[in-house]
Design an enzyme around this catalytic site. Structure first.
Site, PDB file in Angstrom:
ATOM      1  N   LYS A  24       0.800  -1.223   0.000  1.00  0.00           N
ATOM      2  CA  LYS A  24       0.000   0.000   0.000  1.00  0.00           C
ATOM      3  C   LYS A  24       0.841   1.285   0.000  1.00  0.00           C
ATOM      4  O   LYS A  24       0.434   2.292  -0.562  1.00  0.00           O
ATOM      5  CB  LYS A  24      -0.977  -0.007   1.173  1.00  0.00           C
ATOM      6  CG  LYS A  24      -2.116  -0.990   0.939  1.00  0.00           C
ATOM      7  CD  LYS A  24      -3.274  -0.749   1.876  1.00  0.00           C
ATOM      8  CE  LYS A  24      -4.525  -1.452   1.391  1.00  0.00           C
ATOM      9  NZ  LYS A  24      -4.472  -2.918   1.523  1.00  0.00           N
ATOM     10  N   GLU A  75      -9.994   7.041   3.120  1.00  0.00           N
ATOM     11  CA  GLU A  75     -10.981   6.143   3.685  1.00  0.00           C
ATOM     12  C   GLU A  75     -10.262   4.861   4.029  1.00  0.00           C
ATOM     13  O   GLU A  75      -9.247   4.530   3.413  1.00  0.00           O
ATOM     14  CB  GLU A  75     -12.078   5.848   2.674  1.00  0.00           C
ATOM     15  CG  GLU A  75     -11.696   4.792   1.608  1.00  0.00           C
ATOM     16  CD  GLU A  75     -10.558   5.218   0.686  1.00  0.00           C
ATOM     17  OE1 GLU A  75     -10.423   6.436   0.445  1.00  0.00           O
ATOM     18  OE2 GLU A  75      -9.807   4.336   0.219  1.00  0.00           O
ATOM     19  N   SER A 110       1.351  -9.825  -1.293  1.00  0.00           N
ATOM     20  CA  SER A 110       1.044  -8.392  -1.178  1.00  0.00           C
ATOM     21  C   SER A 110       1.339  -7.819   0.203  1.00  0.00           C
ATOM     22  O   SER A 110       1.573  -6.620   0.343  1.00  0.00           O
ATOM     23  CB  SER A 110      -0.419  -8.146  -1.545  1.00  0.00           C
ATOM     24  OG  SER A 110      -1.271  -8.997  -0.800  1.00  0.00           O
TER      25      SER A 110
HETATM   26  C1  LIG Z   1      -5.349  -3.849   0.959  1.00  0.00           C
HETATM   27  C2  LIG Z   1      -4.680  -5.123   0.686  1.00  0.00           C
HETATM   28  C3  LIG Z   1      -5.024  -5.936  -0.417  1.00  0.00           C
HETATM   29  C4  LIG Z   1      -6.160  -5.617  -1.345  1.00  0.00           C
HETATM   30  O1  LIG Z   1      -6.076  -4.437  -2.053  1.00  0.00           O
HETATM   31  P1  LIG Z   1      -5.740  -4.374  -3.600  1.00  0.00           P
HETATM   32  O2  LIG Z   1      -5.995  -2.965  -3.948  1.00  0.00           O
HETATM   33  O3  LIG Z   1      -6.654  -5.332  -4.315  1.00  0.00           O
HETATM   34  O4  LIG Z   1      -4.324  -4.775  -3.755  1.00  0.00           O
HETATM   35  C5  LIG Z   1      -4.284  -7.080  -0.648  1.00  0.00           C
HETATM   36  N1  LIG Z   1      -3.292  -7.456   0.168  1.00  0.00           N
HETATM   37  C6  LIG Z   1      -2.934  -6.722   1.243  1.00  0.00           C
HETATM   38  C7  LIG Z   1      -1.820  -7.200   2.104  1.00  0.00           C
HETATM   39  C8  LIG Z   1      -3.620  -5.544   1.547  1.00  0.00           C
HETATM   40  O5  LIG Z   1      -3.257  -4.833   2.632  1.00  0.00           O
END
Ligand SMILES: *Cc1c(COP(=O)(O)O)cnc(C)c1O
Length: 398
Positions: free
Chosen positions: A91, A113, A382
């Site tokens: 993020k 948000e 992610s």
């Molecule tokens: C917020 C988040 C997501 C989902 O958001 P995307 O915009 O689809 O990437 C995925 N993995 C993690 C670790 C997150 O914090």
């Protein structure tokens, strides 16, 4: 709300995207689009962003050859380690980029948000680091569920504003932030957290997240001398997926697998979709300023989504992913809570890497359908799983 599509090609992905916003939001969106376009051509800006990504966010992140997972799946699997980015997820790639744009535009205040609080935390990080006044809208229900992230934001000087309207969760927080922005944009930037919303957000967030795919591309070429057969990423709003997919869109032989939250299962009741699979199971509709695929009832009312991974719990998806899925360039897959839990434990045990529950959906899918990955695969991790330990412990005790 009514449609206000001006220029077409730049703002739309096929029929998806656009600007479906109240007239009051057209000037700030236009100002942002113009500033962003100018800055992306500016060498000084790009250098400043790259330096921040390197020295503050900790980029580049490794592309790690997961030997034990590879052995289990009978193919070569590499993990893109976004869990190692400062803050614990991808993020920050986006919040850093947008905060620098806001700074160049002369804005002094950030609003955002947040649902689970992860994007709020990533916004609070850049707010503190770059000296903004920061306010984060968060549903009352989510504030109660996510006390640690509320406290993290406060520690970094951000104010968390409770939202008491609607279902008191993420979609209501987005509505409140948009309302705030309509009257505050002369000094305020609205820092949207995923590759969704009205133009220019989907393109801008994709561009800031595409650092993931650019690095992965050169890293896999370096390690293997060729592109992968597949790339797998989880999808909430679609920012980590678009970020790793974008630099591979022209490489037709690279299969792009988007894994959505199957939640408790795919049955629907009156006002609730017990999952977050808007890409695979949603229908065309307008949400938060764009035409995209959303979870809605036959009357167009937004359904409440659900996933054990709070970051995948969103009733819409970014318009570019909706377009790419419809074209068949991106393949839509679903992993339910149970599959994600399997992925969570497997990666922890096999590799000593505890993934976020969101990322665990991608891992769980890979365990479920390894043939789909081909011989050489990249899975996007992610984020890290520290934030999810209580959730996993509760789940096991059910
Ligand atoms: C917020 C988040 C997501 C989902 O958001 P995307 O915009 O689809 O990437 C995925 N993995 C993690 C670790 C997150 O914090």
């Amino acid at each position: 709300m009514h449609s206000l599509i001006s220029d077409t090609s730049a703002v739309k992905f096929g029929r998806y995207g656009g600007l479906f916003v109240p007239e009051t939001l057209v000037p700030p969106l236009a100002e942002l689009a113009k500033a962003y376009q100018r800055l992306m051509k500016c060498e000084d800006f790009k250098e400043e962003l790259n330096l921040a990504l390197k020295t503050f966010a900790g980029r580049p992140t490794p592309l790690y050859y997961a030997r034990n997972l590879s052995q289990k799946l009978g193919r070569k699997v590499y993990l893109k380690r976004e869990d190692l980015v400062h803050g614990g997820a991808h993020k920050l790639n986006n919040t850093l980029g947008q905060a620098l744009v806001a700074k160049k535009m002369g804005k002094t205040r950030l609003i955002a948000e947040t649902g689970a609080g992860q994007h709020g935390v990533a916004t609070a990080i850049v707010g503190a680091n770059l000296g903004f006044e920061t306010q984060v809208y968060m549903g009352e229900v989510d504030i109660e569920r996510q006390k640690m992230n509320v406290y993290r934001m406060q520690l970094m000087g951000a104010e968390v504003i409770p939202v008491r309207s609607g279902s008191r969760t993420l979609k209501d927080a987005i509505n409140e932030a948009m309302r705030d922005w309509a009257s505050s944009f002369d000094h305020t930037h609205y820092l949207l957290g995923t590759a969704a919303g009205a133009h220019p957000f989907p393109s801008m967030v994709r561009d800031f997240q595409s650092v993931i795919g650019k690095e992965a591309r050169s890293q896999i070429l370096q390690a293997e001398g060729r592109l992968p057969d597949s790339i797998t990423a989880c999808v909430g709003g679609g920012s980590n997926a678009m970020g790793i997919f974008a630099p591979f869109l022209e490489d037709e032989d690279v299969r792009l697998l988007a894994v959505e939250a199957g939640g408790r299962g795919l049955g629907k009741t009156d006002r609730i979709a017990d999952h977050g699979a808007s890409l695979g199971l949603g229908t065309d509709g307008v949400l938060h300023g764009a035409l995209t695929k959303i979870l809605q009832d036959p009357y167009g009312q937004i359904l409440e989504s659900y996933s054990v991974a709070a970051g995948l719990d969103y009733p819409g998806v970014g318009p570019e992913l909706a377009f790419l899925a419809e074209k068949g360039r991106v393949l839509t897959k679903i992993a339910d809570d149970k599959t994600a839990m399997r992925g969570f434990h497997a990666l922890s045990k096999l590799e000593g890497i505890i993934p976020a529950l969101e990322s665990a959906h991608a891992v769980g899918y890979a365990l479920q359908e390894p043939e789909a990955l081909g011989d050489l695969a990249i899975i996007n991790i992610s984020g890290r799983g520290d934030k999810d330990l209580a959730t996993v412990m509760d789940y096991e005790n059910l």
